[in-house]
Design an enzyme around this catalytic site. Structure first.
Site, mmCIF file in Angstrom:
data_model
loop_
_atom_site.group_PDB
_atom_site.id
_atom_site.type_symbol
_atom_site.label_atom_id
_atom_site.label_comp_id
_atom_site.label_asym_id
_atom_site.label_seq_id
_atom_site.Cartn_x
_atom_site.Cartn_y
_atom_site.Cartn_z
ATOM 1 N N ASP A 216 68.865 59.834 56.030
ATOM 2 C CA ASP A 216 70.369 59.324 55.897
ATOM 3 C C ASP A 216 70.834 59.643 54.570
ATOM 4 O OD1 ASP A 216 72.880 57.700 56.430
ATOM 5 O OD2 ASP A 216 72.233 56.691 54.748
ATOM 6 N N GLU A 267 50.413 66.185 56.845
ATOM 7 C CA GLU A 267 48.976 65.423 57.159
ATOM 8 C C GLU A 267 48.716 65.026 58.434
ATOM 9 O OE1 GLU A 267 49.165 62.371 54.488
ATOM 10 O OE2 GLU A 267 49.582 63.607 52.592
#
Length: 553
Positions: A216, A267
């Site tokens: 956002d 990751e």
């Protein structure tokens, strides 16, 4: 937690071509019956989304919040608001979505928190210059006694962008910045503690198995050094989409944040994705957010805001493919979301309607419903033939129009209140969905409660009514999504064609796509074989406000 397939070969990641369906949780489906949609409600309707044919869902905020801005004021980034259920409900919804081959993207709100967040409450109790205040943007006021705000910035929701606090000893104190509502203080992203906190938040949800984040206000987290005065251009888009050099939008330092986040997502296996809500003046600037080491997608708001005009639409499509392609990213395509007038209404508007302004009972020159629906269906038929990733907003597959006649006493958007009822805001696109025509609350729940009133005429748009109608908007969307997948339209390129000045036309392989945005029918080749059409026609001349996919012998 359940996770879908592993990392794809570079250039074939799922997010490059996915059709992603935005769920506004409070308005999708309500299992508890309290009038507000929830996570169990979403789980109960996942089969409908699998049947529709989407690849992923994006959930607007469901985290703990006082709900002053419909959840975009987050008080706890690691829990579910009781309105929507529990973390266990989230895990079940995620598992059930994954079991159906549907990925899940969650909304993350990093520009600001709720004023009820523990950090902000600590800041109010702490002294000026303290580490607690340094997490947010606190400044001394101007004037003899600090009685004037630090600068002249105006809130997106109306009024000033600064609020003065009362210090713990009862004296008038510092001011804090809030781009949006007064209950949404902005974080200070120059603070390493803030950056580390959000790395932790990302990992919390990634560990649960989410496939990505919609970010956002992705362009608002860094402010220009010195916080200089700034006066917006009159009638400008409040989110910064039409102006250059706004000191609180699109600052260069934001890119470092997303490079950092990119490494966090890397990751994890499964090609987790970041999609940014970044309202920027040009597509060239927008594309900078999706360079290879930053975000994976960003919303194509210039495309969304383009009027129903063939030249303008052709131009923004060309530019989108060029600019996003230049940085190795897919373009995204979107026509509606929870912040703009639904496109089945907006495309028939005759007057300008800046983002967030909305329309309501006293709006002059209200759009014609039939024209809006025809243009909305045609726009989607064109959009879903474009290469890249497409976003759908809940209810558009039913052809839902904007709810324009919401009585004033039911409105809840902060914009309505902070502008002293001058702007209607976004309630009209957030009304709960109609599922069954003859059920209470149209099947949104089984009690009849609804946090915003549903228009009576929405019975005609209910999913169960459209399910059995081959000419319905729902049927069109299902056909479009199935054909899009069959022809591989999410990837590849297009070849532009000429169908006249008032049409947008291109070819995808052996499929020709034409949309008529003019005032006269457009002739089609005599040997055209129609695959899909946005409206019924005889196959020889494409009517106005209609789009078609066809092949030739």
């Amino acid at each position: 937690m359940a996770q879908l397939e592993q990392i794809a070969a570079p250039g074939s990641e799922w997010w490059r071509s996915a059709v992603i369906y935005q769920i506004y949780p409070r308005s999708f489906a309500d299992a508890s019956g309290d009038g507000i949609g929830d996570l169990p409600g979403i789980t109960s309707r996942l089969d409908a989304l699998k049947d529709l044919g989407v690849d992923a869902i994006w959930l607007s905020p469901f985290m703990t919040s006082p709900q002053r801005d419909a959840g975009y004021d987050v008080a706890d980034y690691r829990d579910v608001d009781p309105l929507f259920g529990t973390l266990a409900d989230f895990d079940e919804m995620l598992a059930q979505a994954h079991a159906r081959g549907i990925r899940v993207i969650v909304d993350l709100v990093p520009n600001h928190s709720s004023d009820q967040h523990v950090w902000f409450q600590e800041a109010l109790r702490a002294a000026p210059g303290s580490p607690e205040r340094a997490r947010y943007i606190f400044r001394d006021g101007r004037g003899t006694n600090g009685e004037l705000p630090p600068n002249n910035w105006e809130s997106v929701f109306g009024g000033g962008m600064w609020e003065r606090i009362t210090e713990p000893d009862g004296t008038p104190g510092q001011w804090y910045l809030h781009i949006f509502d007064v209950t949404q203080p902005d974080f200070d992203w120059t603070n390493e503690e803030v950056r580390e906190e959000f790395r932790s938040v990302l990992r919390f949800w990634l560990d649960r198995g989410v496939d990505g984040f919609r970010v956002d206000v992705a362009h608002g987290m860094v402010k220009e050094e010195g916080l200089p005065d700034y006066t917006p251009v009159a009638d400008a888009d409040s989110m910064g989409g039409g102006e250059e050099n706004v000191p609180y939008w699109g600052q260069v330092g934001v890119h470092d944040i997303y490079r950092d986040w990119h490494e966090v997502l890397a990751e994890y296996d499964g090609d987790r994705a970041l999609c940014g809500e970044a309202w920027l003046p040009t597509l060239k600037q927008t594309a900078l957010w999706v360079r290879p080491d930053e975000m994976h997608q960003t919303f194509n708001f210039p495309y969304l805001m383009t009027k129903w005009d063939a030249k303008a639409l052709g131009r923004v499509i060309r530019e989108s493919l060029e600019e996003f392609g230049a940085v190795g990213a897919p373009s995204t395509w979107v026509l509606s979301n929870h912040d703009v007038v639904r496109h089945s209404t907006r495309l028939a508007l005759t007057a300008d309607n800046p983002q967030g302004e909305g329309i309501g009972p006293n709006t002059p020159d209200k759009p014609d419903t039939a024209t809006g629906l025809a243009r909305g269906r045609a726009a989607t038929t064109l959009m879903l033939a474009l290469p890249g990733s497409a976003y759908l907003y809940q209810g558009e597959e039913l052809g839902l129009p904007e709810a324009m006649e919401i009585p004033d006493e039911f409105r809840q958007d902060p914009t309505w209140f902070r502008t002293d009822h001058e702007r209607y805001g976004r309630d009209g696109c957030r009304v709960p969905l109609p599922w069954e025509a003859d059920a209470v609350a149209f099947g949104f729940n089984d009690t009849g409660a609804s946090w915003l009133p549903q228009p009576a005429e929405w019975a005609d748009y209910a999913r169960d009514v459209e399910e059995g109608d081959e000419t319905s908007t729902l049927s069109l969307y299902k056909q479009l999504l199935a054909a899009r997948r069959k022809h591989g339209f999410g990837s590849g390129s297009l070849v532009w064609e000429d169908a006249g000045a008032d049409a947008v036309a291109f070819r995808r392989g052996d499929v020709h796509v034409v949309a008529n945005l003019g005032t006269k029918p457009v002739a089609l080749p005599a040997d055209a074989t129609v695959i899909l059409r946005s409206q019924p026609f005889d196959g020889t001349a494409l009517p106005v406000d209609t789009a078609v996919w066809y092949t030739t012998a």
